[in-house]
Design a protein around this motif. Structure first.
Motif, short mmCIF file in Angstrom:
data_model
loop_
_atom_site.label_atom_id
_atom_site.label_comp_id
_atom_site.label_asym_id
_atom_site.label_seq_id
_atom_site.Cartn_x
_atom_site.Cartn_y
_atom_site.Cartn_z
N LEU A 126 0.91 -1.54 -0.32
CA LEU A 126 0.22 0.12 0.00
C LEU A 126 0.82 0.93 -0.20
CD1 LEU A 126 -2.93 -0.98 2.91
CD2 LEU A 126 -3.16 -1.23 -0.05
N LEU A 174 1.52 4.77 -1.80
CA LEU A 174 0.84 6.57 -2.19
C LEU A 174 1.32 6.61 -3.52
CD1 LEU A 174 0.84 9.17 0.22
CD2 LEU A 174 -1.48 8.92 -0.82
N SER A 207 1.41 12.15 -6.18
CA SER A 207 0.31 12.37 -4.85
C SER A 207 1.49 12.86 -3.87
CB SER A 207 -0.24 10.81 -4.31
OG SER A 207 0.50 10.61 -3.96
N SER A 250 -5.00 12.45 -0.88
CA SER A 250 -5.08 11.06 -0.74
C SER A 250 -4.15 10.24 0.08
CB SER A 250 -3.66 10.39 -1.29
OG SER A 250 -4.37 11.10 -3.39
N ASN A 251 -3.43 10.30 0.69
CA ASN A 251 -3.22 10.60 2.45
C ASN A 251 -4.51 9.56 3.15
OD1 ASN A 251 -0.83 10.37 3.65
ND2 ASN A 251 -1.12 11.98 5.63
N ASN A 257 -5.07 5.95 1.81
CA ASN A 257 -4.31 5.26 2.36
C ASN A 257 -4.30 5.16 3.31
OD1 ASN A 257 -1.70 4.79 1.11
ND2 ASN A 257 -0.74 5.06 2.26
N GLU A 258 -4.52 6.13 4.65
CA GLU A 258 -4.70 5.09 5.91
C GLU A 258 -6.10 4.34 6.28
OE1 GLU A 258 -5.17 8.70 8.02
OE2 GLU A 258 -2.78 9.32 8.20
N LEU A 313 -6.33 2.35 3.32
CA LEU A 313 -5.82 1.37 2.72
C LEU A 313 -5.29 0.08 4.09
CD1 LEU A 313 -5.68 2.88 -1.05
CD2 LEU A 313 -7.08 0.62 -0.06
N THR A 314 -4.20 1.17 4.62
CA THR A 314 -4.16 0.46 5.66
C THR A 314 -4.85 -0.65 6.56
OG1 THR A 314 -1.69 1.34 5.33
CG2 THR A 314 -2.38 0.85 7.23
N ARG A 323 -7.79 2.72 -4.52
CA ARG A 323 -6.80 3.36 -4.75
C ARG A 323 -7.09 3.75 -6.24
NH1 ARG A 323 -3.76 -2.52 -3.95
NH2 ARG A 323 -2.92 -2.71 -2.65
N ILE A 330 -7.20 7.30 -5.37
CA ILE A 330 -5.78 7.84 -4.76
C ILE A 330 -5.38 8.17 -6.28
CG2 ILE A 330 -3.86 7.09 -4.37
CD1 ILE A 330 -4.90 5.62 -2.40
N SER A 379 -4.74 11.86 -7.78
CA SER A 379 -3.18 12.83 -7.86
C SER A 379 -2.97 12.83 -9.26
CB SER A 379 -2.20 11.60 -8.13
OG SER A 379 -2.04 9.98 -8.74
#
Length: 344
Positions: free
Chosen positions: A36, A38, A42, A55-56, A59-60, A62-63, A288, A291, A295
């Motif tokens: 995972l 970025l 982005s 996006s950040n 991404n969190e 997604l984690t 994803r 994201i 970007s």
């Protein structure tokens, strides 16, 4: 932009169902081995940092989703082995009861760690919550829709049990409509984090964040006027939690008949876990994709499209339930706070 909205919309409004924010199962590829990270575009680089903040955040999420996927896949692996062992035992004369029970106990222990291992993104019905805000559904004895709508008027005072919090007053009775009682419940319970909803069976239910459930379960009290609930000192209400979808409590292996029955239940549990895996994997791929879109998108364009989608969502045909997800976010939001935010 729709993919971004659906990724963030982990609590979509529903007319007759709990708005707990589940992601429906959908076929998707296995994402366990995919890191995972970025997209390079982005990361913040002056004016070219369009959409980085969003996006950040994704991404969190997604984690968190990958933690959920790891939890579900871990359970699946245990059940696959148990299924093999149960099938083998059926062909033998003697059942290895102790060995099978040990495997069932290990599975039950892993299942009990659901909230911690999934980061709060998998609830008791194996529904996936992208925002890691899994909730516990429950009912309250004496708080049925007809009981609250019909009969003589009465004022109920509810207490969450949290120190320093005031009573939550609710007027019921008087043959009011279902919409009216749901509006009143939402307005009254919003500060406590409790959300009322009408479940698939048409019954009044409630939901609360799983982390808050033990306190609500043990401390929620009510004082009435002697009609539906006693007056005087607040009385603790009887809460009934929604049963979890997956449980091994009735898996027995004492004889061949038990083993055969347990095998059928294991097969059914595996099907449920595979559906959960598909839902999580699908959400991961959608996030994803969002994201990647962000970007390449300027923040002004993102904001304009988000506002348009948000307005469309609020203005869709339906009743007040379409506002259930918005009301909690607006509590305590004053004109001064809005102006302060816009001046940043």
């Amino acid at each position: 932009m729709n993919s971004l909205i659906s990724s963030l919309d982990s609590a979509g409004s529903r007319t007759r169902r709990n708005n707990a924010g589940s992601v429906a199962p959908a076929p998707a590829a296995d994402t366990r081995a995919t890191p995972l990270a970025l997209p390079e575009a982005s990361t913040p680089r002056g004016p070219a940092a369009s959409g980085w903040r969003y996006s950040n955040q994704l991404n969190e999420q997604l984690t968190s989703a990958q933690r959920a996927l790891g939890f579900v896949d871990g359970l699946t692996g245990q059940l696959e082995q148990l299924k093999t062992d149960l099938s083998q035992q059926l062909t033998q004369r003697r059942i290895d009861r102790e060995g099978l029970e040990a495997k069932i106990d290990r599975f039950a222990e892993a299942l009990s760690q659901r909230h911690a291992q999934s980061g709060g993104s998998v609830d008791g019905n194996l529904r996936f919550h992208l925002a890691a805000d899994a909730r516990q559904n429950f009912t309250v004895r004496g708080m049925e829709l007809d009981n609250l709508r019909k009969g003589s008027p009465e004022t109920l005072a509810l207490f969450s049990g949290e120190r320093g919090t005031a009573a939550m007053s609710l007027s019921v009775g008087g043959d009011i409509s279902e919409d009216d009682i749901m509006r009143r419940l939402n307005r009254t319970l919003a500060p406590s984090g409790i959300r009322p909803f009408v479940n698939d069976d048409g019954q009044l239910s409630f939901s609360v964040a799983e982390s808050d459930w033990p306190a609500i379960r043990d401390r929620l009290t009510v004082r009435g006027g002697g009609i539906r609930f006693p007056s005087g000192q607040p009385q603790r209400v009887k809460t009934v939690a929604e049963s979890e979808r997956l449980s091994s409590s009735d898996w027995q292996v004492a004889d061949h008949a038990n083993v055969r029955q347990t095998l059928q239940r294991v097969v059914s549990a595996l099907s449920q876990l595979r559906q959960a895996h598909s839902a999580i994997a699908s959400a991961i791929e959608e996030a994803r994709h969002s994201i990647d879109q962000l970007s390449r998108m300027g923040e002004q364009s993102w904001a304009e499209e988000f506002v348009a989608d948000f307005n469309a969502r609020l203005n869709q045909s339906g009743d007040y339930r379409s506002f259930l997800d918005v009301v909690p976010a607006l509590l305590g939001l004053s004109r001064y706070r809005v102006i302060s935010l816009l001046s940043i």
